[in-house]
Design a protein around this motif. Structure first.
Motif, short mmCIF file in Angstrom:
data_model
loop_
_atom_site.label_atom_id
_atom_site.label_comp_id
_atom_site.label_asym_id
_atom_site.label_seq_id
_atom_site.Cartn_x
_atom_site.Cartn_y
_atom_site.Cartn_z
N LEU A 89 35.82 93.51 71.52
CA LEU A 89 35.86 94.96 71.68
C LEU A 89 37.14 95.40 70.99
N VAL A 90 37.03 96.35 70.06
CA VAL A 90 38.17 96.73 69.22
C VAL A 90 38.29 98.24 69.10
N GLU A 91 39.46 98.63 68.66
CA GLU A 91 39.73 100.01 68.27
C GLU A 91 39.93 99.98 66.76
N ILE A 92 39.32 100.89 66.04
CA ILE A 92 39.37 100.88 64.58
C ILE A 92 39.99 102.19 64.11
N ASP A 93 41.10 102.08 63.37
CA ASP A 93 41.76 103.25 62.80
C ASP A 93 41.50 103.27 61.30
N VAL A 130 42.34 97.18 62.60
CA VAL A 130 41.54 96.74 63.74
C VAL A 130 42.49 96.25 64.83
N ARG A 131 42.33 96.81 66.01
CA ARG A 131 43.17 96.43 67.15
C ARG A 131 42.27 95.84 68.23
N ASP A 132 42.56 94.60 68.59
CA ASP A 132 41.81 93.90 69.63
C ASP A 132 42.10 94.54 70.98
N LEU A 133 41.05 94.84 71.74
CA LEU A 133 41.22 95.45 73.06
C LEU A 133 40.87 94.46 74.18
N TYR A 134 41.11 93.18 73.91
CA TYR A 134 41.13 92.10 74.90
C TYR A 134 39.77 91.62 75.40
N VAL A 135 38.80 92.48 75.62
CA VAL A 135 37.53 92.04 76.18
C VAL A 135 36.68 91.41 75.08
N ASP A 136 36.14 90.23 75.36
CA ASP A 136 35.36 89.48 74.38
C ASP A 136 34.10 88.95 75.04
N LEU A 137 33.11 88.65 74.20
CA LEU A 137 31.89 88.01 74.66
C LEU A 137 31.59 86.84 73.74
N LEU A 138 30.96 85.81 74.27
CA LEU A 138 30.43 84.69 73.49
C LEU A 138 28.92 84.73 73.62
N ALA A 190 46.95 93.65 80.24
CA ALA A 190 47.36 94.62 79.22
C ALA A 190 47.45 96.02 79.80
N LEU A 191 46.51 96.38 80.66
CA LEU A 191 46.54 97.69 81.31
C LEU A 191 47.75 97.79 82.24
N THR A 192 47.97 96.77 83.04
CA THR A 192 49.11 96.76 83.98
C THR A 192 50.44 96.84 83.24
N ALA A 193 50.54 96.16 82.08
CA ALA A 193 51.78 96.13 81.30
C ALA A 193 51.95 97.37 80.41
N GLY A 194 50.98 98.27 80.42
CA GLY A 194 51.08 99.47 79.59
C GLY A 194 50.79 99.24 78.12
N GLN A 195 50.15 98.10 77.78
CA GLN A 195 49.81 97.81 76.39
C GLN A 195 48.57 98.58 75.95
N ILE A 196 47.77 99.01 76.89
CA ILE A 196 46.65 99.91 76.62
C ILE A 196 46.70 101.03 77.65
N THR A 197 46.13 102.16 77.31
CA THR A 197 46.14 103.31 78.19
C THR A 197 44.90 103.30 79.10
N ALA A 242 38.97 102.81 79.86
CA ALA A 242 37.66 103.41 80.13
C ALA A 242 36.74 103.28 78.92
N THR A 243 37.28 103.50 77.73
CA THR A 243 36.49 103.38 76.50
C THR A 243 35.95 101.97 76.35
N VAL A 244 36.79 100.96 76.56
CA VAL A 244 36.36 99.56 76.42
C VAL A 244 35.28 99.23 77.44
N LEU A 245 35.42 99.69 78.66
CA LEU A 245 34.41 99.42 79.67
C LEU A 245 33.07 100.04 79.28
N HIS A 246 33.10 101.28 78.78
CA HIS A 246 31.87 101.93 78.32
C HIS A 246 31.27 101.18 77.12
#
Length: 170
Positions: A72-76, A84-92, A111-118, A123-127
């Motif tokens: 799951l990524v964010e693309i600018d 491409v920024r990796d947003l931590y959640v992955d699937l195999l 990452a959320l707890t450490a403030g590395q993602i907002t 919420a976007t990654v979960l959706h």
């Protein structure tokens, strides 16, 4: 088909091709991750409108060889290319795509707890994760979840057959 550059998390600008809402790009596997006798280039695919990156890692051997790794990524979009920024959640996903493994939710929470993602990115990654599972991985027998898509997407299978973008033009 348009040429495009993609900035990979390994620090490399990688050549690629865009077809509609899908980008394929080739990245040299860093020496420390290479496996003797295996290819040294991975091809990744970005589903631009879905925040998804697909890769069949060349370093996967044995029981996971040929499996898809889904980030799951964010693309600018920038003037230079795509970041491409990796947003931590992955699937195999195995070749049959009849099951999957969800990975790295602990890294995502850290990452959320450490403030590395907002919280909005969270919420976007979960959706995006649920939408990807519903579209590509759930079978009709699992109940209505919206339109079903082929996995991997048709555009990805088309781009898989192209020669390496790292090779000089023929």
């Amino acid at each position: 088909m348009d040429d495009i550059q993609v900035f990979h998390r390994s620090g490399q600008w990688c050549p690629g091709r865009r077809v509609g809402d899908v980008v394929a790009y080739d990245v040299k596997i860093l020496p420390k991750y290479q496996v003797p006798g295996r290819p040294t280039v991975d091809r990744s695919y970005l589903l631009l409108n879905e925040g998804i990156q697909l890769t069949k890692p060349a370093v996967f051997e044995g029981p996971v060889e040929g499996w898809w790794y889904v980030d799951l990524v964010e693309i600018d979009h920038t003037d230079t290319g795509l970041l491409v920024r990796d947003l931590y959640v992955d699937l195999l996903i195995p070749p049959a795509a009849n099951r999957y493994q969800l990975l790295d939710l602990d890294e995502f929470a850290d990452a959320l707890t450490a403030g590395q993602i907002t919280p909005i990115q969270c919420a976007t990654v979960l959706h995006q994760t649920q939408q990807f599972i519903n579209r590509y991985l759930r079978g009709p027998e699992e109940g209505p979840s919206g339109p079903q898509y082929q996995f991997p997407p048709t555009a990805v299978t088309t781009l898989e057959s192209l020669r390496s973008f790292l090779d000089p033009p023929a």
